[in-house]
Design an enzyme around this catalytic site. Sequence first.
Site, short mmCIF file in Angstrom:
data_model
loop_
_atom_site.label_atom_id
_atom_site.label_comp_id
_atom_site.label_asym_id
_atom_site.label_seq_id
_atom_site.Cartn_x
_atom_site.Cartn_y
_atom_site.Cartn_z
N ARG A 46 1.76 12.05 -4.57
CA ARG A 46 1.98 11.46 -5.88
C ARG A 46 0.63 11.02 -6.44
O ARG A 46 -0.03 10.15 -5.86
CB ARG A 46 2.93 10.27 -5.78
N SER B 5 15.18 10.54 -8.25
CA SER B 5 15.19 9.09 -8.44
C SER B 5 16.43 8.69 -9.21
O SER B 5 16.70 9.21 -10.30
CB SER B 5 13.94 8.65 -9.22
N LYS C 230 5.61 -1.09 -8.80
CA LYS C 230 6.36 -1.06 -10.05
C LYS C 230 7.08 -2.40 -10.24
O LYS C 230 8.30 -2.50 -10.06
CB LYS C 230 7.37 0.10 -10.04
#
Length: 214
Positions: free
Chosen positions: A47, A116, A146
Site C-alpha cells: 500500500r 473494505s 485513519k
Amino acid sequence: MATKTHFPLRGLYFITPAVPEGMDAPTAHLGHAGAALRGGASLIQFRDKTLVGDEREAIARALVALAHAHDARCIINDDTELAARVQADGVHLGRDDPDPVAARHRLGPDAVIGVSCYNELERARAAQAAGASYVAFGTMFPSPTKPEAAHAGPDLIRQAHSKLALPICAIGGITPENAGEAVAAGADLVAVIQGVSAAPDPEAAARRISALFD
C-alpha cells in the site's frame, strides 16, 4: 497470476506503512514486510499512495517475491492492473475502486480479492455475492493511521461471522496487545500496520500476533 492460493486466508495480514521521512521507499517497504514475514505473516499488502511508475512496480515485484519466499501471499492495494503486471496474488479494493467482479475477471479465479467494508454488513454481503475472497471491517480500535475512520468493533466481527461464509478480516488500531480480542470475536485475519511497523521489535510483534492463530 501467482499460485500460492491453496491454503486458508488466516493469520497476520501485514500492510506496508507510509514511508518514514528520510528512508528510501524500497528499504522501507521491504524492511517492514520482511520483519512481518519472518514473524509469521501469511498475507502482506503493498500500500503506497505516493509512488508512481517504475519504482512502484519494482517494489511491488520485490514484495511478491519476498512473500513467496516465505510461503505467504502478497496483494496490491487498489491497483488491479499493477497486480496483474507483477503477478501478485490479488488486490484489495476500497469504496472508490473497481468492483470485485471486474477484478476477478482481470486477475482470474484463483486471485485473492479483498474488499473494505468499513462498518457496513450489507456492503460485506454484496461483496460476498460478487465473489470477494475476504471482507475487511474496521476500524476495530482507535487507529493512528485513519483516526477519522468509521468504528467497527469486535461485536461486528461476531455478527458478520454468523452471517457470512467467507474469511473476515479485522483492521484498524490492532496491536499485539489487543489483537486477541479480534481473533476471539471470529476474525480469520487481523490486518496490522503500525502495530508491527512501529513496534520496538517488529518481528517480535508480528510473532506475537501470529501465535494467536496457532
